[in-house]
Scaffold this motif. Structure first.
Motif, PDB file in Angstrom:
ATOM      1  N   GLU A 107      44.385 124.027  28.396  1.00 45.25           N
ATOM      2  CA  GLU A 107      45.255 124.466  27.305  1.00 45.25           C
ATOM      3  C   GLU A 107      45.770 123.307  26.469  1.00 45.25           C
ATOM      4  N   LEU A 108      45.617 122.068  26.969  1.00 40.75           N
ATOM      5  CA  LEU A 108      46.033 120.903  26.182  1.00 40.75           C
ATOM      6  C   LEU A 108      45.071 120.657  25.035  1.00 40.75           C
ATOM      7  N   THR A 109      43.858 121.195  25.155  1.00 38.56           N
ATOM      8  CA  THR A 109      42.892 121.062  24.068  1.00 38.56           C
ATOM      9  C   THR A 109      43.143 122.190  23.075  1.00 38.56           C
ATOM     10  N   ALA A 110      43.461 121.814  21.847  1.00 37.65           N
ATOM     11  CA  ALA A 110      43.918 122.813  20.881  1.00 37.65           C
ATOM     12  C   ALA A 110      42.865 123.873  20.603  1.00 37.65           C
ATOM     13  N   THR A 111      41.574 123.479  20.641  1.00 29.76           N
ATOM     14  CA  THR A 111      40.525 124.414  20.246  1.00 29.76           C
ATOM     15  C   THR A 111      40.057 125.303  21.392  1.00 29.76           C
ATOM     16  N   ALA A 112      40.555 125.032  22.600  1.00 28.13           N
ATOM     17  CA  ALA A 112      40.046 125.776  23.753  1.00 28.13           C
ATOM     18  C   ALA A 112      40.615 127.194  23.789  1.00 28.13           C
ATOM     19  N   SER A 113      39.759 128.150  24.117  1.00 30.38           N
ATOM     20  CA  SER A 113      40.240 129.523  24.290  1.00 30.38           C
ATOM     21  C   SER A 113      39.675 130.059  25.599  1.00 30.38           C
ATOM     22  N   ARG A 114      40.395 130.990  26.191  1.00 26.88           N
ATOM     23  CA  ARG A 114      40.016 131.447  27.520  1.00 26.88           C
ATOM     24  C   ARG A 114      39.943 132.963  27.586  1.00 26.88           C
ATOM     25  N   THR A 171      33.571 120.295  34.552  1.00 30.19           N
ATOM     26  CA  THR A 171      34.907 119.751  34.374  1.00 30.19           C
ATOM     27  C   THR A 171      35.816 120.754  33.671  1.00 30.19           C
ATOM     28  N   THR A 172      35.262 121.475  32.705  1.00 28.96           N
ATOM     29  CA  THR A 172      36.056 122.489  32.019  1.00 28.96           C
ATOM     30  C   THR A 172      36.547 123.546  33.007  1.00 28.96           C
ATOM     31  N   ILE A 175      35.407 130.113  28.986  1.00 26.91           N
ATOM     32  CA  ILE A 175      36.183 129.188  28.171  1.00 26.91           C
ATOM     33  C   ILE A 175      35.287 128.694  27.050  1.00 26.91           C
ATOM     34  N   ALA A 176      35.860 128.652  25.852  1.00 27.63           N
ATOM     35  CA  ALA A 176      35.102 128.181  24.700  1.00 27.63           C
ATOM     36  C   ALA A 176      35.931 127.126  23.971  1.00 27.63           C
ATOM     37  N   TYR A 177      35.222 126.164  23.409  1.00 26.15           N
ATOM     38  CA  TYR A 177      35.884 125.171  22.562  1.00 26.15           C
ATOM     39  C   TYR A 177      35.514 125.469  21.123  1.00 26.15           C
ATOM     40  N   GLU A 209      50.526 101.853  17.874  1.00 30.51           N
ATOM     41  CA  GLU A 209      49.363 101.169  18.423  1.00 30.51           C
ATOM     42  C   GLU A 209      49.398 101.238  19.952  1.00 30.51           C
ATOM     43  N   GLY A 210      50.585 101.008  20.506  1.00 23.70           N
ATOM     44  CA  GLY A 210      50.730 101.070  21.961  1.00 23.70           C
ATOM     45  C   GLY A 210      50.431 102.459  22.495  1.00 23.70           C
ATOM     46  N   LEU A 211      50.962 103.477  21.828  1.00 21.51           N
ATOM     47  CA  LEU A 211      50.749 104.856  22.295  1.00 21.51           C
ATOM     48  C   LEU A 211      49.283 105.242  22.196  1.00 21.51           C
ATOM     49  N   ASN A 212      48.647 104.821  21.095  1.00 23.22           N
ATOM     50  CA  ASN A 212      47.231 105.156  20.922  1.00 23.22           C
ATOM     51  C   ASN A 212      46.371 104.503  21.990  1.00 23.22           C
ATOM     52  N   ALA A 213      46.839 103.371  22.520  1.00 27.29           N
ATOM     53  CA  ALA A 213      46.035 102.653  23.506  1.00 27.29           C
ATOM     54  C   ALA A 213      46.148 103.285  24.897  1.00 27.29           C
ATOM     55  N   ILE A 214      47.078 104.215  25.081  1.00 27.26           N
ATOM     56  CA  ILE A 214      47.202 104.855  26.398  1.00 27.26           C
ATOM     57  C   ILE A 214      46.147 105.949  26.496  1.00 27.26           C
ATOM     58  N   PRO A 215      45.251 105.874  27.491  1.00 25.86           N
ATOM     59  CA  PRO A 215      44.197 106.885  27.581  1.00 25.86           C
ATOM     60  C   PRO A 215      44.780 108.281  27.791  1.00 25.86           C
ATOM     61  N   GLY A 216      44.081 109.276  27.268  1.00 21.44           N
ATOM     62  CA  GLY A 216      44.549 110.654  27.392  1.00 21.44           C
ATOM     63  C   GLY A 216      44.728 111.092  28.836  1.00 21.44           C
ATOM     64  N   HIS A 217      43.887 110.551  29.738  1.00 19.02           N
ATOM     65  CA  HIS A 217      43.973 111.049  31.109  1.00 19.02           C
ATOM     66  C   HIS A 217      45.251 110.591  31.808  1.00 19.02           C
ATOM     67  N   VAL A 218      45.902 109.558  31.266  1.00 18.57           N
ATOM     68  CA  VAL A 218      47.183 109.147  31.848  1.00 18.57           C
ATOM     69  C   VAL A 218      48.243 110.220  31.562  1.00 18.57           C
ATOM     70  N   ARG A 219      48.242 110.725  30.331  1.00 19.49           N
ATOM     71  CA  ARG A 219      49.159 111.815  30.001  1.00 19.49           C
ATOM     72  C   ARG A 219      48.839 113.036  30.860  1.00 19.49           C
ATOM     73  N   GLU A 220      47.522 113.331  30.955  1.00 18.09           N
ATOM     74  CA  GLU A 220      47.118 114.513  31.722  1.00 18.09           C
ATOM     75  C   GLU A 220      47.503 114.385  33.185  1.00 18.09           C
ATOM     76  N   ALA A 221      47.452 113.142  33.705  1.00 20.10           N
ATOM     77  CA  ALA A 221      47.831 112.945  35.101  1.00 20.10           C
ATOM     78  C   ALA A 221      49.281 113.360  35.300  1.00 20.10           C
TER      79      ALA A 221
END
Lengths: 308, 309
Positions: A112-119, A101-102, A69-71, B175-187
């Motif tokens: 895949e949520l990271t736009a720059t990531a390739s696999r 973690t990657t 995997i590369a970013y 502002e509210g959306l930006n304050a939500i950490p990315g890992h919450v979406r990922e969860a």
């Protein structure tokens, strides 16, 4: 341990070093007094003893085949072959930025949520390529718990029921989900604490309870593999001990892959350990091998605290 | 205080007292406005005024109350928010969660900023030109023999008012959306949920208090705006429903007034001449704003009960 002595003379003042005494059977020396160690400095849960497992390696559920995997063209994981087996805990260890973690996130295609990531390379789940699965289906079968406890702003019940409900819907209704929700909370060891307050907001729970709620949430859909990204690093020692206990109970029903910076934790709970170094899988083997008789000098140095 | 201020440099002490003075002055001004409006309002407002229609025509010195302006204020605010709320939340969601291609996101951002910075009188004049186009006559009406639409109605005023509230709703939601950490979406994704499901069940409930705050601000701006009302609502003291086949849409396509235009009209600057009614109307306006804010806070309470963020 000549490299270690060398290291100490090179870098004054000598860093606090976590020593693993190498003999047979492996024992672990109590945590160093004072000063954070390279392994993260989480206080030890001294009362906790490693439970040896009688049976050997279980059924293989997942495997990466020459996974890279590369970013943005910069490689993070390089040609890793790694099996994930049912009924055991696999710990990924290694210094920061080495791709642990990657690698973990790639297993349910969160990279895949990271736009720059390739696999490159393949990942299989029960022999089938994960790319052939619908990504939502894959993630139901390979679920994940994160470093920060992150319950959703809804009730305890709704958090656990979240994965069981249809996409974006509140159906099926509460009554139909009571059983699986209770089951998930019991398996996460949280039922006794929240069983009577299921309609309370999840965000009012303590940090350790929130993390166990996140584990319950991940378990609710009965995944085959549970990915954990440093699940205890934001928690106090007591909550850490609870979660480690929980992981050991879970390993029979679900294959657990855990990223940890805490070597003692890896030692306590892992059956197999993969040591990553600069994106490469430096060494993979049973926990006794990695901590007791590592084949690679680098692994030896790392687990004995010479660098990190 | 642990530190003894006598040891401070004179400059710092002066600055310190200036800050105190500024804070106190603001309190004094706010209290003065509130007390003056309260005293004047209570002494001039008769409860019956709330249910009496104003005199038909400009001159308000005779009999008549505030019923039509009150209804007008509520109607314009409702229309404005009904347009701005879904639009604003949608824009904010797109900007934070999608925002591809990049240049389009920048363009949308700039667009929102331009609208936020445009004085309402400019929006009003622009609206008049736009809605006078005869193909938009369905929003007002087309005078006989004319080749342009009338360009003034509740629908038109409400539509332009929505532009005033829009940037506030976009800003607060974003502002509210930006304050939500990315890992919450990922969860949520890691539980096999789609992005749409994540937005609906996790992100939107989380930012509900932010949306409510933006909406409250937007309502305050709409209900307090005069320029758009004077130009795009006709500012006729009474509601002038359009009598036509559209029936219930009649009032929406007709003209009317709001409390702000009523106050303006009866102030020394206007032609209504009933100063005491201007005070009464201003008092009612303040009450409505306070009540609306409470209502919005209550609606937002749902998320707060879940512990907010």
């Amino acid at each position: 341990m000549s490299t270690e002595q060398q290291h100490e003379t090179l870098v004054p003042p000598p860093p606090p070093v976590r020593r693993i005494v190498i003999d047979d059977p492996p024992t672990i020396v109590p945590a160093p007094r004072g000063g954070a160690t390279a392994a993260g400095g989480t206080a030890p849960t001294a009362s906790f003893q490693r439970t040896e497992r009688a049976d050997a390696a279980g059924v293989e559920r997942m495997r990466t085949h020459a996974l890279s995997i590369a970013y943005g063209g910069k490689p993070a994981v390089k040609a890793v072959d790694l099996p994930v087996r049912q009924g055991e805990v696999l710990a990924l260890i290694g210094p920061s930025g080495c791709g642990k973690t990657t690698l973990l996130r790639s297993l349910n295609r969160l990279t895949e949520l990271t736009a720059t990531a390739s696999r490159e390379g393949r990942i299989t789940l029960d022999g089938g390529d994960v790319d052939e699965l619908e990504v939502t289906e894959l993630r139901r079968r390979v679920s994940m718990v994160f470093q920060q406890p992150n319950p959703f702003p809804m009730s305890i019940f709704d958090n656990v029921a979240y994965a069981l409900r249809e996409q974006g819907s509140k159906r099926p209704r509460k009554a139909e989900l009571m059983e699986p929700v209770e089951d998930a909370l019991r398996r996460a060891g949280l039922w006794d604490e929240v069983g009577t307050t299921l309609d309370h907001p999840a965000l009012r729970l303590s940090g350790g309870q929130q993390q166990r709620l996140c584990i319950a949430r991940a378990l609710a859909a009965r995944p085959e593999v549970l990915l954990m990204d440093e699940p205890c690093s934001a928690l106090d020692p007591k909550s850490t001990a609870r979660i480690e206990e929980l992981i050991l109970q879970l390993r029979d029903e679900v294959a657990v892959v855990i990223v940890t910076h805490n070597l003692q934790q890896a030692y306590r709970i892992a059956d197999h350990v993969a040591f990553m170094w600069l994106g490469e899988l430096e060494e993979y083997g049973p926990v006794e091998q990695i901590f007791g008789a590592a084949h690679s000098q680098r692994t030896l140095d790392y687990v004995s605290g010479a660098f990190g | 205080m642990i530190e003894n201020r006598r040891s401070w440099a004179l400059r710092d002490r002066l600055g310190f007292y200036a800050c105190w003075a500024a804070g106190l002055a603001l309190c004094a001004i706010a209290a003065a406005v509130a007390i003056y409006m309260l005293v004047k309002g209570v002494s001039e407002l008769r409860p019956a005024m709330l249910f009496e229609r104003p005199s038909d025509g400009v001159d308000q010195r005779g009999q008549g109350g505030l019923l039509d302006p009150i209804a007008g204020s509520l109607l314009v605010t409702t229309i404005g928010i009904a347009i701005a709320l879904p639009l604003g939340v949608g824009v904010a969601l797109w900007l934070v969660e999608y925002a591809r291609p990049f240049w389009l996101a920048r363009l949308v951002e700039s667009g929102v900023e331009v609208i936020a910075g445009t004085p309402s009188i400019v929006l009003a004049v622009f609206g008049l030109i736009l809605f006078s186009e005869s193909f938009l006559s369905v929003l007002s009406f087309k005078p006989e023999g004319a080749d342009t639409a009338f360009g003034r109605s509740f629908l038109i005023a409400g539509a332009m008012m929505s532009l005033i509230a829009l940037p506030l709703i976009v800003g607060a939601t974003r502002e509210g959306l930006n304050a939500i950490p990315g890992h919450v979406r990922e969860a949520s994704y890691a539980l096999g949920k789609t992005k749409a499901a994540t937005i609906r069940r996790v992100l939107l409930p989380t930012v509900r208090p932010n949306i409510a705050a933006g909406t409250a601000l937007g309502m305050g701006r709409i209900i307090g705006d005069t320029a758009i009302i004077v130009i795009l609502l006709g500012a006729t003291a009474r509601l002038q429903p359009l009598e036509d086949v559209f029936g219930p849409a009649g009032p929406l396509r007709g003209t009317g007034s709001t409390l702000t235009s009523f106050v303006y009209n009866n102030s020394p600057a206007g032609e209504g001449g009933a100063f005491e009614k201007a005070y009464a109307a201003a008092f009612v306006l303040l009450l409505i704003v306070v009540v609306l804010n409470l209502v919005v806070a209550r609606i937002a309470g749902g998320a707060a009960r879940q512990g907010g963020r």
